[in-house]
Design a protein around this motif. Structure first.
Motif, PDB file in Angstrom:
ATOM      1  N   UNK A  12       0.835  -1.187   0.000  1.00 32.96           N
ATOM      2  CA  UNK A  12       0.000   0.000   0.000  1.00 32.96           C
ATOM      3  C   UNK A  12       0.872   1.239   0.000  1.00 32.96           C
ATOM      4  N   UNK A  13       0.447   2.267  -0.729  1.00 39.02           N
ATOM      5  CA  UNK A  13       1.074   3.582  -0.666  1.00 39.02           C
ATOM      6  C   UNK A  13       0.313   4.359   0.393  1.00 39.02           C
ATOM      7  N   UNK A  14       1.000   4.731   1.479  1.00 37.88           N
ATOM      8  CA  UNK A  14       0.330   5.365   2.605  1.00 37.88           C
ATOM      9  C   UNK A  14       0.984   6.705   2.940  1.00 37.88           C
ATOM     10  N   UNK A  15       0.185   7.591   3.499  1.00 32.84           N
ATOM     11  CA  UNK A  15       0.649   8.892   3.983  1.00 32.84           C
ATOM     12  C   UNK A  15       0.045   9.114   5.368  1.00 32.84           C
ATOM     13  N   UNK A  16       0.537  10.123   6.084  1.00 30.46           N
ATOM     14  CA  UNK A  16       0.037  10.394   7.425  1.00 30.46           C
ATOM     15  C   UNK A  16      -1.436  10.803   7.371  1.00 30.46           C
ATOM     16  N   UNK A  17      -2.216  10.341   8.356  1.00 33.28           N
ATOM     17  CA  UNK A  17      -3.653  10.611   8.515  1.00 33.28           C
ATOM     18  C   UNK A  17      -4.506  10.002   7.406  1.00 33.28           C
ATOM     19  N   UNK A  18      -4.010   9.029   6.694  1.00 31.89           N
ATOM     20  CA  UNK A  18      -4.776   8.352   5.640  1.00 31.89           C
ATOM     21  C   UNK A  18      -5.471   7.130   6.228  1.00 31.89           C
ATOM     22  N   UNK A  19      -6.695   6.857   5.750  1.00 31.00           N
ATOM     23  CA  UNK A  19      -7.403   5.644   6.159  1.00 31.00           C
ATOM     24  C   UNK A  19      -7.233   4.597   5.070  1.00 31.00           C
ATOM     25  N   UNK A  20      -6.916   3.363   5.483  1.00 31.68           N
ATOM     26  CA  UNK A  20      -6.655   2.276   4.549  1.00 31.68           C
ATOM     27  C   UNK A  20      -7.458   1.061   4.985  1.00 31.68           C
ATOM     28  N   UNK A  54      13.578  -1.329   3.959  1.00 31.68           N
ATOM     29  CA  UNK A  54      14.452  -0.313   4.532  1.00 31.68           C
ATOM     30  C   UNK A  54      14.667  -0.652   6.010  1.00 31.68           C
ATOM     31  N   UNK A  55      15.937  -0.750   6.404  1.00 30.60           N
ATOM     32  CA  UNK A  55      16.265  -1.072   7.795  1.00 30.60           C
ATOM     33  C   UNK A  55      15.863   0.078   8.708  1.00 30.60           C
ATOM     34  N   UNK A  56      15.137  -0.237   9.756  1.00 32.95           N
ATOM     35  CA  UNK A  56      14.797   0.761  10.752  1.00 32.95           C
ATOM     36  C   UNK A  56      13.568   1.594  10.451  1.00 32.95           C
ATOM     37  N   UNK A  57      13.051   1.562   9.258  1.00 27.97           N
ATOM     38  CA  UNK A  57      11.859   2.343   8.921  1.00 27.97           C
ATOM     39  C   UNK A  57      10.608   1.582   9.358  1.00 27.97           C
ATOM     40  N   UNK A  58       9.593   2.339   9.741  1.00 25.75           N
ATOM     41  CA  UNK A  58       8.353   1.705  10.191  1.00 25.75           C
ATOM     42  C   UNK A  58       7.178   2.646   9.947  1.00 25.75           C
ATOM     43  N   UNK A  59       5.998   2.056   9.860  1.00 23.84           N
ATOM     44  CA  UNK A  59       4.756   2.818   9.733  1.00 23.84           C
ATOM     45  C   UNK A  59       3.896   2.444  10.931  1.00 23.84           C
ATOM     46  N   UNK A  60       3.481   3.460  11.679  1.00 21.32           N
ATOM     47  CA  UNK A  60       2.646   3.235  12.845  1.00 21.32           C
ATOM     48  C   UNK A  60       1.207   3.600  12.510  1.00 21.32           C
ATOM     49  N   UNK A  61       0.279   2.716  12.899  1.00 17.66           N
ATOM     50  CA  UNK A  61      -1.130   2.925  12.568  1.00 17.66           C
ATOM     51  C   UNK A  61      -2.002   2.536  13.755  1.00 17.66           C
ATOM     52  N   UNK A  62      -3.266   2.968  13.690  1.00 19.43           N
ATOM     53  CA  UNK A  62      -4.236   2.646  14.721  1.00 19.43           C
ATOM     54  C   UNK A  62      -5.389   1.894  14.064  1.00 19.43           C
ATOM     55  N   UNK A  63      -5.813   0.786  14.677  1.00 15.60           N
ATOM     56  CA  UNK A  63      -6.935   0.012  14.153  1.00 15.60           C
ATOM     57  C   UNK A  63      -8.216   0.742  14.509  1.00 15.60           C
ATOM     58  N   UNK A  95     -10.166  -1.493   8.994  1.00 11.33           N
ATOM     59  CA  UNK A  95      -9.875  -0.105   8.641  1.00 11.33           C
ATOM     60  C   UNK A  95      -8.804   0.402   9.601  1.00 11.33           C
ATOM     61  N   UNK A  96      -7.689   0.889   9.032  1.00 13.33           N
ATOM     62  CA  UNK A  96      -6.619   1.435   9.862  1.00 13.33           C
ATOM     63  C   UNK A  96      -6.366   2.881   9.467  1.00 13.33           C
ATOM     64  N   UNK A  97      -5.895   3.675  10.433  1.00 11.02           N
ATOM     65  CA  UNK A  97      -5.543   5.068  10.174  1.00 11.02           C
ATOM     66  C   UNK A  97      -4.044   5.209  10.428  1.00 11.02           C
ATOM     67  N   UNK A  98      -3.321   5.711   9.435  1.00  9.51           N
ATOM     68  CA  UNK A  98      -1.877   5.871   9.537  1.00  9.51           C
ATOM     69  C   UNK A  98      -1.592   7.059  10.439  1.00  9.51           C
TER      70      UNK A  98
END
Length: 180
Positions: A12-20, A54-63, A95-98
Motif C-alpha cells: 500500500x502507498x500510505x501517507x500520514x492521517x490516511x485511512x486504509x 528499509x532497515x529501521x523504517x516503520x509505519x505506525x497505525x491505529x486500528x 480499517x486502519x488510520x496511519x
C-alpha cells in the motif's frame, strides 16, 4: 511524505492521517500497530528504496474498526449443459488510520546481524557436498550393467574413452562400443 509498505501480504502507498482498508488483522479495535516492512520511503526531495526493505523504517497505525467488504457475486455457467452455480463472498477487512511514518529506528538491524552470523555455517557444508555428489557420476566401470545408465551418461563415458561418432549412435550402439 509517503511510504510504500507491505501490510497483510499486500503493498500500500500510505501517507500520514490516511485511512486504509486491509485484510483482517488480529489486533483489537483501538490498538496501535507497527508495520516494519517498508519498501520505499519519500520525504519531500529524498527517495529511499529498500533492498527488499528499509532497515529501521516503520509505519505506525491505529486500528479503527473491523468490517466486511461489499458483496461479490461469483456466477459460473456452462451454456447448453444446464449447469449454473451462484456464490457470494464478503471479504473481512480492517480499517486502519496511519498515524506516523518513522524513517529511523533500530528494530530490524539486530535480526539481520543474527542472520549474517548463521549464513557462513550453512555455506560450509554445501562446499563439501558438491565434490561428494559429483564423484559417483565420474566413477562408472565398464564391468557394470550399462543398460541402467542414460544416453547422456553413456555419451560422456564414450567421450572419455575417445570413441568417435557418438552423436549418431543409439543407446544399444553406445553400450556395445563401451563394452569392447
Amino acid at each position: 511524505m509517503y511510504a510504500i509498505v507491505e501490510i497483510a501480504g499486500q503493498q500500500f502507498k500510505v501517507a500520514k492521517d490516511q485511512k486504509v482498508y486491509v485484510h483482517r488483522l488480529q489486533d483489537e479495535e483501538g490498538s496501535k500497530v507497527t508495520f516494519d516492512n517498508v519498501l520505499l520511503l519519500e520525504d519531500g526531495k529524498d527517495i529511499t528504496i529498500g533492498a527488499p526493505a528499509i532497515d529501521g523504517a516503520a509505519v505506525e497505525a491505529k486500528v479503527v474498526k473491523h468490517l466486511k467488504g461489499d458483496k461479490v457475486i461469483v456466477f459460473h455457467k456452462k451454456r447448453r449443459k444446464g449447469y449454473k452455480k451462484k456464490n457470494g463472498h464478503r471479504q473481512y477487512l480492517t480499517e486502519i488510520k496511519i498515524e506516523s511514518i518513522v524513517a529511523s529506528g533500530a528494530t530490524k538491524v539486530a535480526k539481520k546481524e543474527v542472520a549474517k552470523k548463521e549464513a557462513p555455517k550453512k555455506e560450509a557444508p554445501k562446499k563439501e557436498a558438491k565434490p561428494a555428489a559429483a564423484a559417483p557420476k565420474k566413477v562408472a566401470a565398464p564391468t557394470e550393467d550399462l543398460s541402467k545408465n542414460t544416453v547422456a551418461e553413456l555419451k560422456e563415458m564414450a567421450k572419455a574413452k575417445g570413441i568417435e561418432g557418438i552423436s549418431s549412435m543409439k543407446k544399444s550402439d553406445l553400450i556395445e562400443a563401451l563394452s569392447k
